[in-house]
Structures are given as C-alpha cells and as structure tokens.
Scaffold this motif. Structure first.
Motif, PDB file in Angstrom:
ATOM      1  N   ALA A  33      -0.088  -7.497 -25.272  1.00 25.05           N
ATOM      2  CA  ALA A  33       1.334  -7.811 -25.126  1.00 25.05           C
ATOM      3  C   ALA A  33       2.022  -6.807 -24.216  1.00 25.05           C
ATOM      4  O   ALA A  33       2.789  -7.178 -23.320  1.00 25.05           O
ATOM      5  CB  ALA A  33       2.008  -7.844 -26.495  1.00 25.05           C
ATOM      6  N   GLU A  34       1.744  -5.532 -24.428  1.00 25.44           N
ATOM      7  CA  GLU A  34       2.353  -4.501 -23.602  1.00 25.44           C
ATOM      8  C   GLU A  34       1.884  -4.600 -22.147  1.00 25.44           C
ATOM      9  O   GLU A  34       2.675  -4.427 -21.211  1.00 25.44           O
ATOM     10  CB  GLU A  34       2.018  -3.118 -24.159  1.00 25.44           C
ATOM     11  CG  GLU A  34       2.610  -2.851 -25.533  1.00 25.44           C
ATOM     12  CD  GLU A  34       1.711  -3.324 -26.659  1.00 25.44           C
ATOM     13  OE1 GLU A  34       0.911  -4.265 -26.432  1.00 25.44           O
ATOM     14  OE2 GLU A  34       1.811  -2.771 -27.758  1.00 25.44           O
ATOM     15  N   LEU A  35       0.597  -4.888 -21.949  1.00 29.34           N
ATOM     16  CA  LEU A  35       0.073  -5.025 -20.587  1.00 29.34           C
ATOM     17  C   LEU A  35       0.693  -6.218 -19.874  1.00 29.34           C
ATOM     18  O   LEU A  35       1.000  -6.157 -18.676  1.00 29.34           O
ATOM     19  CB  LEU A  35      -1.452  -5.164 -20.622  1.00 29.34           C
ATOM     20  CG  LEU A  35      -2.228  -3.923 -21.075  1.00 29.34           C
ATOM     21  CD1 LEU A  35      -3.715  -4.238 -21.192  1.00 29.34           C
ATOM     22  CD2 LEU A  35      -2.001  -2.770 -20.115  1.00 29.34           C
ATOM     23  N   LEU A  36       0.904  -7.322 -20.616  1.00 28.92           N
ATOM     24  CA  LEU A  36       1.512  -8.499 -20.012  1.00 28.92           C
ATOM     25  C   LEU A  36       2.954  -8.224 -19.599  1.00 28.92           C
ATOM     26  O   LEU A  36       3.393  -8.619 -18.506  1.00 28.92           O
ATOM     27  CB  LEU A  36       1.450  -9.674 -20.997  1.00 28.92           C
ATOM     28  CG  LEU A  36       2.040 -10.997 -20.502  1.00 28.92           C
ATOM     29  CD1 LEU A  36       1.316 -11.472 -19.256  1.00 28.92           C
ATOM     30  CD2 LEU A  36       1.978 -12.054 -21.601  1.00 28.92           C
ATOM     31  N   ALA A  39       2.897  -5.957 -16.542  1.00 30.78           N
ATOM     32  CA  ALA A  39       2.516  -6.686 -15.333  1.00 30.78           C
ATOM     33  C   ALA A  39       3.650  -7.573 -14.850  1.00 30.78           C
ATOM     34  O   ALA A  39       3.910  -7.674 -13.639  1.00 30.78           O
ATOM     35  CB  ALA A  39       1.268  -7.527 -15.618  1.00 30.78           C
ATOM     36  N   THR A  40       4.365  -8.213 -15.783  1.00 32.35           N
ATOM     37  CA  THR A  40       5.486  -9.072 -15.408  1.00 32.35           C
ATOM     38  C   THR A  40       6.607  -8.275 -14.763  1.00 32.35           C
ATOM     39  O   THR A  40       7.177  -8.672 -13.733  1.00 32.35           O
ATOM     40  CB  THR A  40       6.015  -9.820 -16.642  1.00 32.35           C
ATOM     41  OG1 THR A  40       4.953 -10.598 -17.218  1.00 32.35           O
ATOM     42  CG2 THR A  40       7.155 -10.751 -16.272  1.00 32.35           C
ATOM     43  N   LEU A  43       5.518  -7.145 -11.253  1.00 29.11           N
ATOM     44  CA  LEU A  43       5.581  -8.245 -10.298  1.00 29.11           C
ATOM     45  C   LEU A  43       7.021  -8.578  -9.931  1.00 29.11           C
ATOM     46  O   LEU A  43       7.342  -8.824  -8.753  1.00 29.11           O
ATOM     47  CB  LEU A  43       4.887  -9.479 -10.885  1.00 29.11           C
ATOM     48  CG  LEU A  43       4.864 -10.733 -10.013  1.00 29.11           C
ATOM     49  CD1 LEU A  43       4.133 -10.459  -8.711  1.00 29.11           C
ATOM     50  CD2 LEU A  43       4.218 -11.892 -10.760  1.00 29.11           C
ATOM     51  N   ALA A  44       7.909  -8.572 -10.941  1.00 30.22           N
ATOM     52  CA  ALA A  44       9.314  -8.871 -10.667  1.00 30.22           C
ATOM     53  C   ALA A  44       9.939  -7.804  -9.774  1.00 30.22           C
ATOM     54  O   ALA A  44      10.699  -8.112  -8.844  1.00 30.22           O
ATOM     55  CB  ALA A  44      10.089  -8.976 -11.981  1.00 30.22           C
ATOM     56  N   THR A  45       9.615  -6.548 -10.039  1.00 35.75           N
ATOM     57  CA  THR A  45      10.164  -5.464  -9.223  1.00 35.75           C
ATOM     58  C   THR A  45       9.693  -5.560  -7.775  1.00 35.75           C
ATOM     59  O   THR A  45      10.489  -5.414  -6.838  1.00 35.75           O
ATOM     60  CB  THR A  45       9.757  -4.109  -9.817  1.00 35.75           C
ATOM     61  OG1 THR A  45      10.246  -4.023 -11.156  1.00 35.75           O
ATOM     62  CG2 THR A  45      10.324  -2.967  -8.995  1.00 35.75           C
ATOM     63  N   LEU A  46       8.407  -5.803  -7.580  1.00 32.19           N
ATOM     64  CA  LEU A  46       7.881  -5.927  -6.220  1.00 32.19           C
ATOM     65  C   LEU A  46       8.494  -7.115  -5.489  1.00 32.19           C
ATOM     66  O   LEU A  46       8.792  -7.036  -4.285  1.00 32.19           O
ATOM     67  CB  LEU A  46       6.356  -6.062  -6.272  1.00 32.19           C
ATOM     68  CG  LEU A  46       5.595  -4.824  -6.768  1.00 32.19           C
ATOM     69  CD1 LEU A  46       4.107  -5.125  -6.859  1.00 32.19           C
ATOM     70  CD2 LEU A  46       5.855  -3.635  -5.851  1.00 32.19           C
ATOM     71  N   THR A  47       8.699  -8.213  -6.210  1.00 32.07           N
ATOM     72  CA  THR A  47       9.307  -9.395  -5.592  1.00 32.07           C
ATOM     73  C   THR A  47      10.747  -9.111  -5.169  1.00 32.07           C
ATOM     74  O   THR A  47      11.185  -9.507  -4.078  1.00 32.07           O
ATOM     75  CB  THR A  47       9.268 -10.580  -6.569  1.00 32.07           C
ATOM     76  OG1 THR A  47       7.904 -10.842  -6.932  1.00 32.07           O
ATOM     77  CG2 THR A  47       9.856 -11.832  -5.933  1.00 32.07           C
ATOM     78  N   LEU A  48      11.493  -8.425  -6.035  1.00 30.80           N
ATOM     79  CA  LEU A  48      12.881  -8.101  -5.709  1.00 30.80           C
ATOM     80  C   LEU A  48      12.964  -7.147  -4.516  1.00 30.80           C
ATOM     81  O   LEU A  48      13.799  -7.323  -3.626  1.00 30.80           O
ATOM     82  CB  LEU A  48      13.566  -7.473  -6.925  1.00 30.80           C
ATOM     83  CG  LEU A  48      13.825  -8.399  -8.115  1.00 30.80           C
ATOM     84  CD1 LEU A  48      14.439  -7.612  -9.260  1.00 30.80           C
ATOM     85  CD2 LEU A  48      14.735  -9.546  -7.720  1.00 30.80           C
TER      86      LEU A  48
END
Length: 215
Positions: A33-36, A39-40, A43-48
């Motif tokens: 759960a923590e890894l998910l 990772a989310t 990914l959101a930070t890199l996309t922003l």
C-alpha cells in the motif's frame, strides 16, 4: 504470569530464534500500500513538473483537481481515513505477532491476506502458519486491541478451513463511512464462527457486531 496456556505456547526454557519480518518479497508485499501511494505521488509530481515546464496548464489543472477533489468532500475524506486505518491496523497486527508468541519457531508470522474497512473499524483476513490457531489470536485479543488503538477485537474462525480467521477491530460506534462490501463475498456470510460462546451465531460480516451485542 500468563493469563492462559495459549499466551505461552513455547516452553520458557527453550532457546528460540528472534521473530523476523520475513524475506525481501514478504516485506515488499506487506508494504504494497505504501509503495503504491509513493509510486502514484511520484508519477503525479513528474507529470506536473513536465506539464508546467512545457507551459501546458490543462493537464496540471486536471491532475490537481483529481487529487484534491477527494479531500474536498466528506465521502472522500471518509474513504481516505478508512483506508489509512486499514494500513495502520495491518502493520500493528504484524507487530503484535512479532512481539508475542504468535509466530513459529522459525520466526515466521501469519499473513494478513486482506484488510477492509467497516462501519465500526476494520476486518482483517488472516492465514495462520503451522503451530498457530485462531484461539491464540483470541487469547491475545486485548494486546491486539491496544496495539491497534481500538476499543476491542473480535476473532472469527472459518467453519471448514481452520487456517483462515478474521480479526475484527472495533474502534468506534457504528457510523456511515467508506465501508467495503466485506469479506463475506469470499466464503459466504455464514462461513465464520465466533470464538466467544456468548455469540450463538456467526455475525453478518457486512454489518459488524456492536460492543453491546458482544458484551
């Protein structure tokens, strides 16, 4: 002095290895759960960052709205809080197994296969190891309740598969929230039997038993 024999299943003079958390794969599974979440967020930070560098504000607004919307609604906040307590209780259950005798002589602890929110707390589906039974979880129910910061804990054993049990963590009065359909979809609502004699019938797992009914 132990409360009953199940609180001290190993002889006092036996030199046992220290309980361990498991191998790398087991540790990754327990931290899924923590890894998910990590990772989310990554990914959101890199996309922003990529969107703002290229001057594209529409993806930025859509993504930030999708992330902030759950926190802006009561339903979303309830869902987040309910699943936070699921992760918390899962780790605390594992810690109780490590700190007590609910592990094998090799130091292996039971597996928390699934944990789901309820209207009064959480329910965890557990697969025991050889040498551990549901009765031992019942003997340590007070320790589990204290570790999970809960009011009480109820333990239910599967009627035909003794290696499976449910630990119900009761932390509040019954209230509407982000309760999931429950564990009854796996084996049926009547597949579980309480270890406490005052409960004549196994509970409807979609509607957790209140403390007044247990006591």
């Amino acid at each position: 002095m132990p409360r009953n024999p199940r609180n001290q299943i190993f002889p006092a003079n036996e030199d046992l290895p220290a309980a361990r958390g498991g191998g790398p794969l087991v540790r990754l599974w327990r931290a899924r759960a923590e890894l998910l979440v990590a990772a989310t967020l990554t990914l959101a930070t890199l996309t922003l960052l990529d969107a703002t560098r290229e001057g594209r504000w529409v993806p930025f607004l859509l993504l930030t709205s999708a992330i902030s919307a759950p926190a802006a609604t009561r339903t979303g906040r309830n869902w987040i809080a309910a699943h936070f307590w699921c992760v918390f209780s899962r780790h605390r259950l594992q810690r109780v197994c490590l700190e007590t005798t609910m592990h094998t002589r090799a130091g292996r602890i039971p597996l928390v296969l699934w944990i789901t929110p309820t209207t009064t707390g959480e329910k965890a589906l557990i697969l025991t190891r050889a040498g551990i039974s549901a009765e031992e979880f019942e003997a340590y129910s007070e320790e589990i309740a204290a570790a999970c910061w809960a009011r009480s804990v109820n333990v239910y054993r599967h009627r035909t598969r003794a290696q499976l049990l449910i630990v119900e963590v009761v932390r509040r009065d019954e209230a509407p929230g982000a309760a999931s359909p429950g564990l009854d979809r796996l084996y049926g609502r009547r597949a579980w039997v309480s270890l406490r004699p005052e409960l004549e019938e196994p509970p409807d797992l979609r509607t957790p038993v209140r403390l007044a009914q247990v006591g």
